[in-house]
Write an enzyme that holds these catalytic residues in place. Structure first.
Site, mmCIF file in Angstrom:
data_model
loop_
_atom_site.group_PDB
_atom_site.id
_atom_site.type_symbol
_atom_site.label_atom_id
_atom_site.label_comp_id
_atom_site.label_asym_id
_atom_site.label_seq_id
_atom_site.Cartn_x
_atom_site.Cartn_y
_atom_site.Cartn_z
ATOM 1 N N ASN A 9 0.824 -1.280 0.082
ATOM 2 C CA ASN A 9 0.152 -0.080 -0.119
ATOM 3 C C ASN A 9 0.906 1.281 0.149
ATOM 4 O O ASN A 9 1.528 1.577 1.021
ATOM 5 C CB ASN A 9 -0.808 -0.019 1.149
ATOM 6 C CG ASN A 9 -1.648 1.215 1.305
ATOM 7 O OD1 ASN A 9 -1.861 2.126 0.631
ATOM 8 N ND2 ASN A 9 -2.225 1.552 2.581
ATOM 9 N N LYS A 11 0.307 4.134 -0.323
ATOM 10 C CA LYS A 11 -0.439 5.472 0.296
ATOM 11 C C LYS A 11 -0.231 6.727 -0.460
ATOM 12 O O LYS A 11 -0.100 6.545 -1.929
ATOM 13 C CB LYS A 11 0.169 5.656 1.748
ATOM 14 C CG LYS A 11 -0.031 4.374 2.551
ATOM 15 C CD LYS A 11 0.514 4.646 3.924
ATOM 16 C CE LYS A 11 0.070 3.271 4.684
ATOM 17 N NZ LYS A 11 -0.056 3.479 6.148
ATOM 18 N N HIS A 94 -9.474 1.468 4.901
ATOM 19 C CA HIS A 94 -8.091 1.685 5.874
ATOM 20 C C HIS A 94 -8.479 2.397 6.989
ATOM 21 O O HIS A 94 -9.124 3.521 6.712
ATOM 22 C CB HIS A 94 -7.057 2.129 4.506
ATOM 23 C CG HIS A 94 -5.716 2.098 5.398
ATOM 24 N ND1 HIS A 94 -5.293 3.240 6.311
ATOM 25 C CD2 HIS A 94 -4.769 1.228 5.220
ATOM 26 C CE1 HIS A 94 -3.995 2.680 6.516
ATOM 27 N NE2 HIS A 94 -3.676 1.467 5.955
ATOM 28 N N GLU A 96 -6.675 5.018 7.890
ATOM 29 C CA GLU A 96 -6.344 6.433 7.665
ATOM 30 C C GLU A 96 -7.693 7.059 6.880
ATOM 31 O O GLU A 96 -8.131 8.296 7.113
ATOM 32 C CB GLU A 96 -5.273 6.398 6.639
ATOM 33 C CG GLU A 96 -3.874 6.254 7.690
ATOM 34 C CD GLU A 96 -2.982 5.663 6.655
ATOM 35 O OE1 GLU A 96 -2.733 5.536 5.416
ATOM 36 O OE2 GLU A 96 -1.703 4.944 7.391
ATOM 37 N N GLU A 166 -5.432 -4.677 10.555
ATOM 38 C CA GLU A 166 -4.072 -3.596 10.986
ATOM 39 C C GLU A 166 -4.531 -2.752 12.142
ATOM 40 O O GLU A 166 -5.088 -2.072 12.080
ATOM 41 C CB GLU A 166 -4.254 -2.726 9.775
ATOM 42 C CG GLU A 166 -4.029 -3.169 8.339
ATOM 43 C CD GLU A 166 -3.462 -2.133 7.278
ATOM 44 O OE1 GLU A 166 -2.066 -2.570 6.855
ATOM 45 O OE2 GLU A 166 -4.049 -1.297 7.020
ATOM 46 N N GLY A 172 2.626 2.438 10.651
ATOM 47 C CA GLY A 172 3.673 3.531 10.601
ATOM 48 C C GLY A 172 4.520 3.800 11.917
ATOM 49 O O GLY A 172 5.276 4.919 12.040
ATOM 50 N N SER A 212 3.592 -1.942 10.262
ATOM 51 C CA SER A 212 4.873 -2.097 10.538
ATOM 52 C C SER A 212 5.760 -3.614 10.070
ATOM 53 O O SER A 212 6.665 -3.895 10.478
ATOM 54 C CB SER A 212 5.534 -1.556 11.671
ATOM 55 O OG SER A 212 5.227 -0.234 12.050
HETATM 56 P P1 13P Z 1 3.325 0.611 7.671
HETATM 57 O O1 13P Z 1 3.574 -0.790 6.976
HETATM 58 O O2 13P Z 1 3.950 1.846 7.241
HETATM 59 O O3 13P Z 1 3.101 0.362 8.972
HETATM 60 O O4 13P Z 1 1.703 0.842 7.154
HETATM 61 C C1 13P Z 1 0.695 -0.451 7.283
HETATM 62 C C2 13P Z 1 -0.264 -0.066 6.568
HETATM 63 O O5 13P Z 1 -1.150 0.837 6.927
HETATM 64 C C3 13P Z 1 -0.641 -0.948 5.233
HETATM 65 O O6 13P Z 1 -1.938 -0.426 4.699
#
Ligand code: 13P
Length: 250
Positions: A9, A11, A94, A96, A166, A172, A212
């Protein structure tokens, strides 16, 4: 045996030139994998990614969509628009998007139904906050999110859905859930799927972990009983790192 599905992903990262370079670099590194590989790229990269991925074993995904097919929804992108540029998968709900763009369990459910109707495979995200985890609510939160996401979706349809667990506190932050914790949460999700659709569906559905994930922790996560791969954020922006996650057995 369920297959492993490793999805990146990106982002809100990568311009078209970066996308083309990344894809040229990764294709030879993952060409022999038995795992399924997906790249979920920004809308503006989709067209370039579609052409760059041609003839490879990597699938294309988007990161969001609207549930309507067309209409007066300024700034939105529809499922058939995604299909028109080679998209097969779409991330839905997601954390976010839930946190910053007012997505709810109801909009997530609408988007999943629309994606399925348009032959897109949804990657549906669920996960708890740190506070919810500390209050011992993880299982309740994630199974309720799954139940609401899958409302009125049939057993036949659910086979095309991937669920991504997640935990929000692990995204992150560099903090990964332990393999045991992540596996237990995913087992709880699988039990919910069993309650809703029966054992055969529960055994078949792909449930990923995200938060992560990197090359150094992927093997431990993927060697568990129930974790069927990962949704990878930051580490999916680096060609070798992402390829090493895909090739975690080597
Ligand atoms: P990270 O791997 O950067 O922690 O992000 C995970 C994520 O949100 C994947 O959709």
């Amino acid at each position: 045996m369920r297959r492993k599905v490793i999805a990146g992903n990106w982002k809100m990262n990568m311009l078209p030139g970066d996308t083309i370079n990344f894809i040229e670099g990764i294709i030879p590194l993952v060409k022999d994998t038995e795992n399924e590989v997906i790249l979920c790229v920004p809308y503006t990269d989709l067209f370039y990614a579609w052409h760059s991925l041609e003839g490879s074993n990597i699938h294309l995904g988007a990161q969001n969509m609207h549930w309507e097919e067309s209409g007066a929804y300024t700034g939105e992108v529809s499922p058939n628009m995604l299909k028109s540029v080679g998209v097969e998968y779409v991330i839905i709900g997601h954390s976010e998007r839930r946190a910053y763009f007012a997505e709810t369990d109801e909009t997530v459910n609408k988007k999943i139904k629309s994606a399925l109707k348009n032959d897109l495979k949804p990657i549906v995200c669920v996960g708890e906050t740190l506070e919810q985890r500390e209050n011992g609510e993880t299982e309740k939160i994630i199974t309720t999110q799954v139940e609401k996401a899958l409302k009125d979706i049939t057993r036949e349809e659910v086979k095309d859905i991937i669920i991504a667990y997640e935990p929000i506190w692990a995204i992150g932050t560099g903090k990964t859930a332990t393999a045991e914790d992540a596996n237990n949460s995913i087992k709880a999700i699988r039990s919910k799927v069993k309650e809703l659709y029966g054992e055969a569906t529960a055994e078949e559905i792909i449930i990923q972990y995200g938060g992560s994930v990197k090359a150094s922790n992927s093997k431990e996560l993927f060697d568990t009983s129930d974790i069927d791969g990962a949704l990878v954020g930051g580490a999916s922006l680096k060609t070798e790192e992402f390829a090493n996650i895909v090739n975690y057995k080597k």
